[in-house]
Motif scaffolding. Structure first.
Motif, PDB file in Angstrom:
ATOM      1  N   PHE A   1      12.479   6.161  -3.110  1.00 27.71           N
ATOM      2  CA  PHE A   1      11.749   7.514  -1.893  1.00 27.71           C
ATOM      3  C   PHE A   1      13.017   7.984  -1.952  1.00 27.71           C
ATOM      4  CE2 PHE A   1      12.632   8.622   2.178  1.00 27.71           C
ATOM      5  CZ  PHE A   1      10.610   9.662   2.432  1.00 27.71           C
ATOM      6  N   ASN A   2      12.619   9.102  -2.770  1.00 25.23           N
ATOM      7  CA  ASN A   2      14.088   9.635  -3.059  1.00 25.23           C
ATOM      8  C   ASN A   2      13.398  11.661  -3.093  1.00 25.23           C
ATOM      9  OD1 ASN A   2      16.388  11.233  -4.205  1.00 25.23           O
ATOM     10  ND2 ASN A   2      16.662  10.649  -6.071  1.00 25.23           N
ATOM     11  N   PRO A   3      13.369  11.973  -1.796  1.00 24.27           N
ATOM     12  CA  PRO A   3      12.364  13.164  -1.654  1.00 24.27           C
ATOM     13  C   PRO A   3      13.230  14.445  -2.244  1.00 24.27           C
ATOM     14  CG  PRO A   3      12.501  11.835   0.114  1.00 24.27           C
ATOM     15  CD  PRO A   3      13.348  11.292  -1.066  1.00 24.27           C
ATOM     16  N   SER A   4      14.964  14.380  -2.502  1.00 21.38           N
ATOM     17  CA  SER A   4      14.828  16.031  -3.097  1.00 21.38           C
ATOM     18  C   SER A   4      14.471  15.568  -4.538  1.00 21.38           C
ATOM     19  CB  SER A   4      16.296  15.403  -2.847  1.00 21.38           C
ATOM     20  OG  SER A   4      17.092  14.517  -3.492  1.00 21.38           O
ATOM     21  N   ALA A   5      14.439  14.320  -5.271  1.00 28.36           N
ATOM     22  CA  ALA A   5      13.924  14.343  -6.545  1.00 28.36           C
ATOM     23  C   ALA A   5      12.720  14.799  -6.953  1.00 28.36           C
ATOM     24  CB  ALA A   5      13.989  12.947  -7.373  1.00 28.36           C
ATOM     25  N   MET A   6      11.833  15.168  -5.601  1.00 24.35           N
ATOM     26  CA  MET A   6      10.747  15.201  -6.232  1.00 24.35           C
ATOM     27  C   MET A   6       9.722  16.658  -6.259  1.00 24.35           C
ATOM     28  SD  MET A   6       8.610  13.202  -2.681  1.00 24.35           S
ATOM     29  CE  MET A   6       8.985  11.320  -2.012  1.00 24.35           C
ATOM     30  N   ARG A   7       8.836  16.673  -6.601  1.00 24.82           N
ATOM     31  CA  ARG A   7       8.122  18.581  -7.091  1.00 24.82           C
ATOM     32  C   ARG A   7       7.449  18.707  -6.059  1.00 24.82           C
ATOM     33  NH1 ARG A   7       6.912  16.167 -11.713  1.00 24.82           N
ATOM     34  NH2 ARG A   7       4.542  16.666 -11.651  1.00 24.82           N
ATOM     35  N   ALA A   8       7.557  19.850  -5.240  1.00 26.99           N
ATOM     36  CA  ALA A   8       6.600  20.675  -4.972  1.00 26.99           C
ATOM     37  C   ALA A   8       4.914  19.914  -4.422  1.00 26.99           C
ATOM     38  CB  ALA A   8       6.247  21.643  -3.940  1.00 26.99           C
ATOM     39  N   GLU A   9       4.350  19.789  -5.481  1.00 25.84           N
ATOM     40  CA  GLU A   9       3.352  19.122  -5.267  1.00 25.84           C
ATOM     41  C   GLU A   9       2.926  17.560  -5.274  1.00 25.84           C
ATOM     42  OE1 GLU A   9       4.567  19.210 -10.160  1.00 25.84           O
ATOM     43  OE2 GLU A   9       4.497  20.879  -8.309  1.00 25.84           O
ATOM     44  N   GLN A  10       4.263  17.013  -5.568  1.00 24.56           N
ATOM     45  CA  GLN A  10       4.588  15.989  -5.304  1.00 24.56           C
ATOM     46  C   GLN A  10       4.461  15.275  -4.145  1.00 24.56           C
ATOM     47  OE1 GLN A  10       7.920  15.059  -8.126  1.00 24.56           O
ATOM     48  NE2 GLN A  10       6.346  13.844  -9.774  1.00 24.56           N
TER      49      GLN A  10
ATOM     50  N   ARG B   1       0.793  -1.330   0.052  1.00 25.78           N
ATOM     51  CA  ARG B   1      -0.220   0.215   0.067  1.00 25.78           C
ATOM     52  C   ARG B   1       0.661   1.026  -0.182  1.00 25.78           C
ATOM     53  NH1 ARG B   1      -4.565  -0.153   4.613  1.00 25.78           N
ATOM     54  NH2 ARG B   1      -5.102   1.074   3.587  1.00 25.78           N
ATOM     55  N   ARG B   2       2.195   1.545   0.478  1.00 30.94           N
ATOM     56  CA  ARG B   2       3.026   2.515   0.729  1.00 30.94           C
ATOM     57  C   ARG B   2       3.402   2.748   0.151  1.00 30.94           C
ATOM     58  NH1 ARG B   2       5.568   2.037   6.721  1.00 30.94           N
ATOM     59  NH2 ARG B   2       4.245   3.369   8.427  1.00 30.94           N
ATOM     60  N   GLN B   3       3.910   1.729  -0.727  1.00 31.25           N
ATOM     61  CA  GLN B   3       4.361   1.536  -2.202  1.00 31.25           C
ATOM     62  C   GLN B   3       3.742   2.233  -3.366  1.00 31.25           C
ATOM     63  OE1 GLN B   3       8.327   0.716  -1.858  1.00 31.25           O
ATOM     64  NE2 GLN B   3       7.908   1.647  -4.360  1.00 31.25           N
ATOM     65  N   SER B   4       2.470   1.371  -3.518  1.00 33.28           N
ATOM     66  CA  SER B   4       1.560   1.906  -4.293  1.00 33.28           C
ATOM     67  C   SER B   4       1.370   3.472  -4.212  1.00 33.28           C
ATOM     68  CB  SER B   4       0.141   1.042  -5.151  1.00 33.28           C
ATOM     69  OG  SER B   4      -0.047   1.657  -3.365  1.00 33.28           O
ATOM     70  N   LEU B   5       1.054   4.107  -2.983  1.00 30.79           N
ATOM     71  CA  LEU B   5       1.082   5.541  -2.634  1.00 30.79           C
ATOM     72  C   LEU B   5       2.343   5.944  -3.413  1.00 30.79           C
ATOM     73  CD1 LEU B   5      -0.601   6.746   0.463  1.00 30.79           C
ATOM     74  CD2 LEU B   5       1.876   7.896  -0.591  1.00 30.79           C
ATOM     75  N   LEU B   6       3.285   5.819  -3.224  1.00 29.86           N
ATOM     76  CA  LEU B   6       4.484   6.549  -3.753  1.00 29.86           C
ATOM     77  C   LEU B   6       4.668   6.486  -5.077  1.00 29.86           C
ATOM     78  CD1 LEU B   6       7.589   8.102  -3.032  1.00 29.86           C
ATOM     79  CD2 LEU B   6       8.421   5.622  -3.306  1.00 29.86           C
ATOM     80  N   GLU B   7       4.204   5.424  -5.646  1.00 35.02           N
ATOM     81  CA  GLU B   7       4.907   5.792  -7.067  1.00 35.02           C
ATOM     82  C   GLU B   7       3.130   6.385  -7.829  1.00 35.02           C
ATOM     83  OE1 GLU B   7       4.261   1.490  -8.476  1.00 35.02           O
ATOM     84  OE2 GLU B   7       6.043   0.641  -7.244  1.00 35.02           O
ATOM     85  N   ALA B   8       1.390   5.930  -6.976  1.00 36.55           N
ATOM     86  CA  ALA B   8       1.031   6.662  -7.690  1.00 36.55           C
ATOM     87  C   ALA B   8       1.395   8.868  -7.401  1.00 36.55           C
ATOM     88  CB  ALA B   8      -0.590   6.641  -6.679  1.00 36.55           C
ATOM     89  N   ASP B   9       1.639   8.973  -6.331  1.00 42.26           N
ATOM     90  CA  ASP B   9       2.046  10.215  -5.650  1.00 42.26           C
ATOM     91  C   ASP B   9       2.975  11.013  -6.461  1.00 42.26           C
ATOM     92  OD1 ASP B   9      -0.176  10.484  -4.446  1.00 42.26           O
ATOM     93  OD2 ASP B   9       0.686  10.287  -2.856  1.00 42.26           O
ATOM     94  N   THR B  10       4.109  10.090  -7.024  1.00 41.60           N
ATOM     95  CA  THR B  10       5.717  10.478  -7.264  1.00 41.60           C
ATOM     96  C   THR B  10       6.162   9.781  -8.466  1.00 41.60           C
ATOM     97  OG1 THR B  10       7.125   9.188  -6.615  1.00 41.60           O
ATOM     98  CG2 THR B  10       5.948  10.237  -4.917  1.00 41.60           C
ATOM     99  N   GLY B  11       5.744   9.106  -9.454  1.00 40.45           N
ATOM    100  CA  GLY B  11       5.676   8.091 -10.526  1.00 40.45           C
ATOM    101  C   GLY B  11       6.584   7.381 -10.472  1.00 40.45           C
TER     102      GLY B  11
END
Length: 148
Positions: free
Chosen positions: A121-130, A107-117
């Motif tokens: 788990f790489n927060p520094s590569a996430m855009r603000a909205e992601q 569930r956590r993994q699918s959430l990460l994929e849905a929200d960040t593509g």
């Protein structure tokens, strides 16, 4: 006149020797201080990286971030976003800590994929909205898990 509420998001990389166990001790102390300052939020830790959201009045959150940023237990502190908010997303937590490495569920993994593509788990590569969307959905999942 009260100051507006804001949500600040940042990402950073843990320095060597910063373990999840050490992080829990730090966060226990931070919860008490955040409660006094009326700051709420969530910290997600995984793959040696942090993604944190802080919510509260502008001055309190800004002061806290300026104490956190130079902390030697992390490096590459990167401010992702600061936005004014009408309501808190993490209202019940003076600081919720999520260890991504220990909690890799489907569930956590699918959430990460849905929200960040991505599945990494790489927060520094996430855009603000992601990052914002991911933490909000993670908070919803954590509430659901706690309610089970």
């Amino acid at each position: 006149m009260s100051l507006p509420l804001i949500r600040l998001l940042y990402a950073s990389r843990a320095t060597s020797g910063t373990s999840y166990g050490a992080l829990i001790g730090i966060m226990d102390h931070a919860r008490d201080k955040n409660s006094v300052s009326n700051i709420t939020g969530m910290l997600c830790y995984g793959s040696g990286q942090f993604l944190q959201a802080l919510e509260g009045d502008r001055r309190s959150v800004s002061d806290l971030y300026h104490r956190i940023a130079p902390d030697p237990r992390h490096t590459e502190c990167q401010l992702i976003s600061i936005v004014e908010i009408d309501a808190r997303v993490f209202a019940e937590w003076s600081m919720k800590v999520v260890n991504w490495d220990d909690g890799k569920s489907a569930r956590r993994q699918s959430l990460l994929e849905a929200d960040t593509g991505t599945s990494e788990f790489n927060p520094s590569a996430m855009r603000a909205e992601q990052a914002n969307r991911f933490l909000q959905h993670l908070a919803e999942l954590e509430r659901e898990i706690a309610g089970d």
